[in-house]
Each structure stands twice: as C-alpha cells, then as structure tokens.
Design a protein around this motif. Structure first.
Motif, PDB file in Angstrom:
ATOM      1  N   ASP A  91       0.847  -1.194   0.000  1.00  0.00           N
ATOM      2  CA  ASP A  91       0.000   0.000   0.000  1.00  0.00           C
ATOM      3  C   ASP A  91       0.885   1.248   0.000  1.00  0.00           C
ATOM      4  O   ASP A  91       1.057   1.911   1.033  1.00  0.00           O
ATOM      5  CB  ASP A  91      -0.923  -0.012   1.217  1.00  0.00           C
ATOM      6  N   ARG A  92       1.439   1.548  -1.174  1.00  0.00           N
ATOM      7  CA  ARG A  92       2.344   2.693  -1.271  1.00  0.00           C
ATOM      8  C   ARG A  92       1.587   4.009  -1.169  1.00  0.00           C
ATOM      9  O   ARG A  92       2.156   5.030  -0.790  1.00  0.00           O
ATOM     10  CB  ARG A  92       3.128   2.632  -2.579  1.00  0.00           C
ATOM     11  N   PHE A  93       0.326   3.985  -1.534  1.00  0.00           N
ATOM     12  CA  PHE A  93      -0.470   5.201  -1.403  1.00  0.00           C
ATOM     13  C   PHE A  93      -0.527   5.638   0.062  1.00  0.00           C
ATOM     14  O   PHE A  93      -0.367   6.819   0.380  1.00  0.00           O
ATOM     15  CB  PHE A  93      -1.885   4.961  -1.933  1.00  0.00           C
ATOM     16  N   ALA A  94      -0.749   4.707   0.958  1.00  0.00           N
ATOM     17  CA  ALA A  94      -0.825   5.028   2.385  1.00  0.00           C
ATOM     18  C   ALA A  94       0.488   5.615   2.885  1.00  0.00           C
ATOM     19  O   ALA A  94       0.499   6.483   3.765  1.00  0.00           O
ATOM     20  CB  ALA A  94      -1.179   3.771   3.187  1.00  0.00           C
ATOM     21  N   GLN A  95       1.593   5.146   2.329  1.00  0.00           N
ATOM     22  CA  GLN A  95       2.904   5.641   2.757  1.00  0.00           C
ATOM     23  C   GLN A  95       3.152   7.068   2.282  1.00  0.00           C
ATOM     24  O   GLN A  95       3.877   7.819   2.945  1.00  0.00           O
ATOM     25  CB  GLN A  95       3.997   4.721   2.218  1.00  0.00           C
ATOM     26  N   TYR A  98       0.573   9.402   1.140  1.00  0.00           N
ATOM     27  CA  TYR A  98      -0.549  10.336   1.220  1.00  0.00           C
ATOM     28  C   TYR A  98      -0.510  11.183   2.498  1.00  0.00           C
ATOM     29  O   TYR A  98      -0.319  10.661   3.597  1.00  0.00           O
ATOM     30  CB  TYR A  98      -1.864   9.567   1.156  1.00  0.00           C
ATOM     31  N   ASP A 107       3.646   3.449  -8.900  1.00  0.00           N
ATOM     32  CA  ASP A 107       3.279   3.186  -7.511  1.00  0.00           C
ATOM     33  C   ASP A 107       1.774   3.279  -7.284  1.00  0.00           C
ATOM     34  O   ASP A 107       1.205   2.552  -6.471  1.00  0.00           O
ATOM     35  CB  ASP A 107       3.960   4.196  -6.581  1.00  0.00           C
ATOM     36  N   PHE A 108       1.129   4.202  -7.999  1.00  0.00           N
ATOM     37  CA  PHE A 108      -0.270   4.473  -7.729  1.00  0.00           C
ATOM     38  C   PHE A 108      -1.167   4.091  -8.906  1.00  0.00           C
ATOM     39  O   PHE A 108      -2.269   4.586  -9.043  1.00  0.00           O
ATOM     40  CB  PHE A 108      -0.441   5.951  -7.397  1.00  0.00           C
ATOM     41  N   LEU A 125      -5.006   1.143  -7.055  1.00  0.00           N
ATOM     42  CA  LEU A 125      -5.213   1.455  -5.651  1.00  0.00           C
ATOM     43  C   LEU A 125      -6.274   0.560  -5.023  1.00  0.00           C
ATOM     44  O   LEU A 125      -6.760   0.839  -3.936  1.00  0.00           O
ATOM     45  CB  LEU A 125      -5.620   2.923  -5.503  1.00  0.00           C
ATOM     46  N   SER A 153      -5.513  -0.501  -1.532  1.00  0.00           N
ATOM     47  CA  SER A 153      -5.159   0.506  -0.544  1.00  0.00           C
ATOM     48  C   SER A 153      -6.355   0.835   0.340  1.00  0.00           C
ATOM     49  O   SER A 153      -7.345   1.406  -0.111  1.00  0.00           O
ATOM     50  CB  SER A 153      -4.662   1.775  -1.237  1.00  0.00           C
ATOM     51  N   TYR A 206      -6.832   4.667   0.462  1.00  0.00           N
ATOM     52  CA  TYR A 206      -7.515   5.230  -0.707  1.00  0.00           C
ATOM     53  C   TYR A 206      -8.995   4.864  -0.698  1.00  0.00           C
ATOM     54  O   TYR A 206      -9.859   5.676  -1.013  1.00  0.00           O
ATOM     55  CB  TYR A 206      -6.862   4.731  -1.997  1.00  0.00           C
ATOM     56  N   ARG A 207      -9.277   3.626  -0.300  1.00  0.00           N
ATOM     57  CA  ARG A 207     -10.667   3.173  -0.267  1.00  0.00           C
ATOM     58  C   ARG A 207     -11.480   4.012   0.715  1.00  0.00           C
ATOM     59  O   ARG A 207     -12.665   4.279   0.494  1.00  0.00           O
ATOM     60  CB  ARG A 207     -10.705   1.691   0.104  1.00  0.00           C
TER      61      ARG A 207
END
Length: 483
Positions: free
Chosen positions: A120-124, A126, A449-450, A453, A456, A459-460
């Motif tokens: 979950d790169r988005f969480a890292q 964002y 990376d994104f 999603l 994630s 993101y959800r």
C-alpha cells in the motif's frame, strides 16, 4: 460456422485494440471502467463522435476479413495433407489468442495485474489535507482554467510552422519547464481530481462508487481545493462546455465545495443559440463570453471566489471548429488549437484590463497530453512532450521544481492564494513554492506506484460514505475559526 465465429472474434479484438489506440491513445482499465460506471447518458450522446470509425474498424472490416478467412480456410482444408489440416484447424484459435493478447496489452492488463502485488504505497505517501496546519494570509481570488489536451508541443515552430500558443505566452507569468502527465491523472476527470485533491482517480466498481440517499458520491472522504476554499468563505463556480454528468464531474463539484456548476444541459436551459453548441457542448468562444459576465458578477460581490473553467474545442479526434474560429480563418485542428489559445488569452486580457488581476491569480493548465488527433504525427516527433502550464500572479513565481506533476498543483495553488501549507504537502503533492524541492525528485510522473489502488485501505476510505462533504466543511470551518 464455428471457424468463422472464432476468426471474427479474434479480428474484432484486434480491430478494437487498434481503434482504441488510434482514438484514445493508451487508456487504462481504470479509465475505461470508470467511464462505463460513472458517465450516465452523456457518454452515449457524445459517443456519436466516434461511432462511424468504431463501426468500420471494429465491426465491418473484421467481418469482411473473417468471411474471407473462413472461405479460404474451407478451400485450403480440402486440398492439404492430413498433418497440415491439424495446423489449419488451430489457425482460428491462434487468431483469437492474438486478438485477446492485443487487447490485454492495449489496456496494460499485465502491468495492472503486477501492481496488485505491490504494498500500500499510497498510504505511505498520502498526506491528509484535513490534518495539515494551514496558516491563512490575505485571500486572493482564483481563475483556474483547464485547457483541453493543451500541451507545450503545440508551440514548436519547427513542427507547426508557427507557435500555436503564442497568445498565451504573451500573457507573461510563470511556466514550469517540465509539467508531466502522471499515472492516474492522464484523462480529464482524473486530471481535475489530481490537481484539486492531490490523488489519482481509479474507481471501477459499485463497491468503490459509494451511494448516499439513493445517489452517488464522489470521494466524500477526500479534502480538495473546493472544500478548503469554501471553508474560507470562497464562492466556487465551475463553467464548462460538456455535460456535467460525464465522468461524474457534476457529482464531484457538488461534493467538493462548488456552489454553482454549468455544463451543456444548463446552457441549453438558458437558451443558448444553436450555433454556439456542438455535439459535445458549448464552443470555447461562447464559454468565455459567459465567463466574462460571471467574472464581473463575482468580482463585484466582494466575496472571494474561485472561477474554474474547462474548454473543449481542442478535444480529439478532430476538434470542434466553431463559427467564431472559422471566421478567423481556422480550417483544421491546428487552426482550432491556435484559435482556442487566442480565445483563452483574450479572456485573461479582459480580466487584466478590468483590473481584476490585482487581487486575482490565474492558473492555466492543460488537463493532459493530447490524445490521437489529426496533428498527432507532428506531436509525436517531439521527444519530450509536456503539458502546458501558466501561473499569473502580481509577484512572479520562482519555480523550485525540475518536474511538476498534477498532484503538485493542489498545494501550489493553495499557497499561491496566500495560505501557507505546513510541510508544503497536500495529498500526494508537493508545493512548488516550497523552500526546497529536493523531496520531489525526478521521474515521479512515470512511476507506477499508484497505478492500482484497489488494495489501498487508505484510498478506499476516501470513497467512504461516512465522510460527507458537510462534515468536512464544518470541521474545516471550525478549525479556521479556532485560530
């Protein structure tokens, strides 16, 4: 009959892959499925633009080839030795496999599937804008203009004979040398979301598109530019030529602080002339004429405002030649680009002549790189294509970033309007007005990376119906009042 059907399906798949590539470039699975889920009747109405080429390239031509292939198959099967008949029997299936593979490659299915295995790169990466400390200065008004498919390449004299964007360049202001198209932000609605919310757009199921009171909501858990401005007393107004229902644009605007929104339906209700409309919506010249009146009214009100515009004349595949542009001598797609940029520049010149730019900043952005059009061969000769961008403010901006992507526009515009962003980050974006740009790095636009999603949780959560716009606005307003 079975052999004909298999040949036909394989050739249809090949034809569809080629038609999509020639018509739309390289759309992702997210983009295709998002439009299927979130476009309502507008997509059907506007699809007539592409209907003829679709019928010819995806149905008629493959049908003729399939008939010819089936007949030839039958004739050859009668005269070949037995071992060759086995090979011949496999050919229809080979054609089908080739067609399916072409479709999978066109929609980047293999890279999409690989992205599902990433963490979950988005969480890292964002940064929740609602949790960022914002220090307000004297508010400035905003004119934010999205220019359909406008890229810097149209200004290359070596390719087009002259600078098609010359009227815009004469406005002055600041442009970033490298404004790149990013994954998850390379089509109009995705670009609007990326530049106003700092996140990619990737939605493709009823699970993701949440419902509230029988209707859809659009990223209700995200805090976007319109939310921040509304909480600070701004009036947000959107004016575009195309229907608001297309791509869920109207829902997004409603859920993120825009009090007024105008599209094709609203213009027709106001009784626009038939000569001001095309199959897609309102011509740019007519849009800017109405935007002048709205700008006068907004500025006269004394309330801070954000006037957001979206053009459409330069949309692929052939553009829309308005009577106004035709009277100026425009005849082809290149002429439409030059005419649209001139109309946009005239609007900014009008605002400047009225004295509005003393307290109003202007941001002009191409929403994405141009998709296949009649000038596409020339565009592709440019080794490094970049999206057009122009920032006009009383104090000339000092670009501090070597590469800007759509996510960076959100914090950059917020700071441009006089609000300091603690940490210089909102969403996935970095402010280009920050003291140091070392953290931005190079190559962010091409990172995958994104790209997906779905896995994630963070993101959800942005799509969770538990986060309603009113609650976000109340929270933001309370935070501002407490300062």
């Amino acid at each position: 009959m079975l052999q004909f059907l298999i040949y036909f399906l394989g050739l249809v798949a090949i034809g569809l892959a080629g038609w999509v590539n020639r018509t739309f470039g390289d759309p992702t699975i997210d983009q295709i499925l998002f439009h299927l889920r979130f476009s309502d009747g507008a997509a059907v109405e506007m699809s007539t633009i592409f209907l003829f080429t679709f019928v010819v390239e995806v149905i008629a031509f493959p049908l003729l080839l399939a008939i010819a292939a089936a007949l030839l198959h039958h004739v050859v099967a009668q005269v070949r030795p037995q071992w060759r008949k086995h090979v011949l029997r496999a050919l229809p299936h080979v054609a089908l496999l080739v067609g399916v593979a072409a479709l999978l490659m066109q929609f980047s299915v293999f890279s999409y599937a690989a992205a599902q295995l990433e963490g979950d790169r988005f969480a890292q990466a964002y940064v929740n804008p609602a949790a960022v400390r914002l220090t307000d200065g004297k508010p400035r008004n905003l004119i934010l203009i999205y220019a359909e498919s406008m890229e810097d390449t149209y200004g290359e004299k070596a390719l087009f004979g002259n600078d098609l964007l010359a009227p815009l360049r004469k406005l002055g202001g600041t442009s970033f040398d490298s404004y790149q198209e990013a994954v998850g932000a390379n089509w109009t609605m995705a670009a609007i979301v990326a530049t106003q919310c700092g996140v990619p757009l990737t939605v493709y199921s009823e699970y993701d598109i949440k419902r509230r009171d029988g209707g859809r909501v659009f990223l209700p858990g995200a805090t976007c530019l319109g939310d921040l401005l509304q909480a600070r007393g701004y009036r947000n107004v959107f004016m575009g030529g195309a229907p608001l229902s297309f791509s869920g644009k109207g829902t997004f605007l409603r859920d993120h602080g825009y009090q007024e929104a105008y599209g094709r339906t609203q213009w027709k209700e106001q009784g626009v002339k038939a000569t001001e409309l095309n199959v897609w919506g309102l011509y740019d010249s007519a849009l800017f004429e109405r935007a002048r009146n709205k700008l006068d009214a907004l500025h006269a009100s004394g309330q801070p405002f954000n006037l957001t515009l979206l053009t459409l004349d330069t949309h692929n595949p052939r553009g829309f030649l308005s009577p106004s542009c035709a009277s100026r001598g425009a005849k082809d797609f290149e002429g439409i680009v030059a005419c649209s940029s001139s109309a946009l520049a005239d609007f900014v010149t009008f605002a400047r002549a009225k004295g509005y730019l003393k307290d109003t900043d202007v941001v002009i952005l191409g929403d994405h790189l141009a998709k296949p059009n009649s000038a596409f061969d020339k565009l592709q000769q440019e080794g490094q294509r970049r999206i057009f961008n122009l920032f006009i403010a009383p104090t000339r901006m000092q670009p501090n970033a070597r590469e800007l992507v759509a996510f960076d526009i959100f914090p950059t515009v917020v700071e441009m309007l006089g609000t300091h962003v603690d940490g210089d980050r909102l969403g996935l974006g970095f402010s280009a007005l920050a003291g140091s740009s070392d953290s931005l790095g190079i190559g962010r636009a091409s990172r995958s990376d994104f790209a997906s999603l779905r896995g994630s949780g963070v993101y959800r959560a942005l799509w969770s119906p538990q986060h309603l716009p009113a609650a976000v606005h109340t929270k933001l307003a309370a935070a501002i009042a407490a300062k």
